[in-house]
Motif scaffolding. Structure first.
Motif, PDB file in Angstrom:
ATOM      1  N   GLY A 131       0.817  -1.218   0.000  1.00 35.00           N
ATOM      2  CA  GLY A 131       0.000   0.000   0.000  1.00 35.00           C
ATOM      3  C   GLY A 131       0.845   1.260   0.000  1.00 35.00           C
ATOM      4  O   GLY A 131       0.566   2.215  -0.745  1.00 35.00           O
ATOM      5  N   GLN A 132       1.888   1.287   0.819  1.00 36.54           N
ATOM      6  CA  GLN A 132       2.739   2.477   0.906  1.00 36.54           C
ATOM      7  C   GLN A 132       3.492   2.718  -0.409  1.00 36.54           C
ATOM      8  O   GLN A 132       3.589   3.859  -0.873  1.00 36.54           O
ATOM      9  CB  GLN A 132       3.726   2.332   2.062  1.00 36.54           C
ATOM     10  N   LEU A 133       4.026   1.655  -0.995  1.00 32.87           N
ATOM     11  CA  LEU A 133       4.762   1.823  -2.256  1.00 32.87           C
ATOM     12  C   LEU A 133       3.835   2.271  -3.385  1.00 32.87           C
ATOM     13  O   LEU A 133       4.210   3.100  -4.215  1.00 32.87           O
ATOM     14  CB  LEU A 133       5.487   0.526  -2.628  1.00 32.87           C
ATOM     15  N   ASN A 134       2.620   1.736  -3.416  1.00 34.95           N
ATOM     16  CA  ASN A 134       1.666   2.179  -4.440  1.00 34.95           C
ATOM     17  C   ASN A 134       1.278   3.639  -4.238  1.00 34.95           C
ATOM     18  O   ASN A 134       1.112   4.380  -5.211  1.00 34.95           O
ATOM     19  CB  ASN A 134       0.428   1.275  -4.437  1.00 34.95           C
ATOM     20  N   ALA A 135       1.152   4.070  -2.992  1.00 34.16           N
ATOM     21  CA  ALA A 135       0.838   5.476  -2.723  1.00 34.16           C
ATOM     22  C   ALA A 135       1.980   6.381  -3.196  1.00 34.16           C
ATOM     23  O   ALA A 135       1.746   7.445  -3.783  1.00 34.16           O
ATOM     24  CB  ALA A 135       0.578   5.680  -1.226  1.00 34.16           C
ATOM     25  N   ILE A 136       3.224   5.947  -2.972  1.00 31.27           N
ATOM     26  CA  ILE A 136       4.384   6.736  -3.419  1.00 31.27           C
ATOM     27  C   ILE A 136       4.399   6.829  -4.934  1.00 31.27           C
ATOM     28  O   ILE A 136       4.599   7.901  -5.506  1.00 31.27           O
ATOM     29  CB  ILE A 136       5.689   6.111  -2.873  1.00 31.27           C
ATOM     30  N   LEU A 137       4.188   5.697  -5.618  1.00 23.80           N
ATOM     31  CA  LEU A 137       4.182   5.708  -7.079  1.00 23.80           C
ATOM     32  C   LEU A 137       3.048   6.562  -7.632  1.00 23.80           C
ATOM     33  O   LEU A 137       3.229   7.286  -8.616  1.00 23.80           O
ATOM     34  CB  LEU A 137       4.082   4.280  -7.620  1.00 23.80           C
ATOM     35  N   HIS A 138       1.870   6.475  -7.011  1.00 25.65           N
ATOM     36  CA  HIS A 138       0.732   7.284  -7.456  1.00 25.65           C
ATOM     37  C   HIS A 138       1.052   8.775  -7.318  1.00 25.65           C
ATOM     38  O   HIS A 138       0.745   9.578  -8.199  1.00 25.65           O
ATOM     39  CB  HIS A 138      -0.518   6.924  -6.652  1.00 25.65           C
ATOM     40  N   TYR A 139       1.681   9.137  -6.221  1.00 28.23           N
ATOM     41  CA  TYR A 139       2.061  10.535  -6.003  1.00 28.23           C
ATOM     42  C   TYR A 139       3.097  10.978  -7.037  1.00 28.23           C
ATOM     43  O   TYR A 139       3.014  12.071  -7.591  1.00 28.23           O
ATOM     44  CB  TYR A 139       2.609  10.718  -4.583  1.00 28.23           C
TER      45      TYR A 139
END
Length: 95
Positions: A29-37
């Protein structure tokens, strides 16, 4: 681009990390949030922005190279704590 839990497991295995299932889910979840940002940057119009390697102007502060005479061996050896056969003798650092 999305990171899957399998991707997180793969990277954890390469990094020799033992993650629990809960940690894998959290990391996913955290890595996907970083990539989305980070993908939001693609929305910016950077057509008129010059490519740079640094945001501030950086210049070389070193002096110009000038050819000049070197020190003689005698001058250099005056700074040696001990000298043996024209070489610096220093305490051993490895046993």
């Amino acid at each position: 681009m999305n990171i899957s839990t399998e991707d997180v497991r793969h990277v954890a295995r390469l990094s020799r990390l033992n993650l629990t299932a809960a940690e894998e889910e959290t990391m996913t979840g955290q890595l996907n949030a970083i990539l989305h940002y980070a993908e939001k940057l693609n929305e910016l119009d950077t057509e008129q922005v010059k490519p740079t390697t640094h945001v501030l102007h950086v210049s070389n502060v070193m002096r110009d190279d000038e050819v000049r005479d070197s020190l003689t061996q005698e001058q250099v050896m005056r700074n040696a704590p001990e000298e043996e056969d024209g070489q610096f003798k220093v305490p051993a650092v490895l046993e």
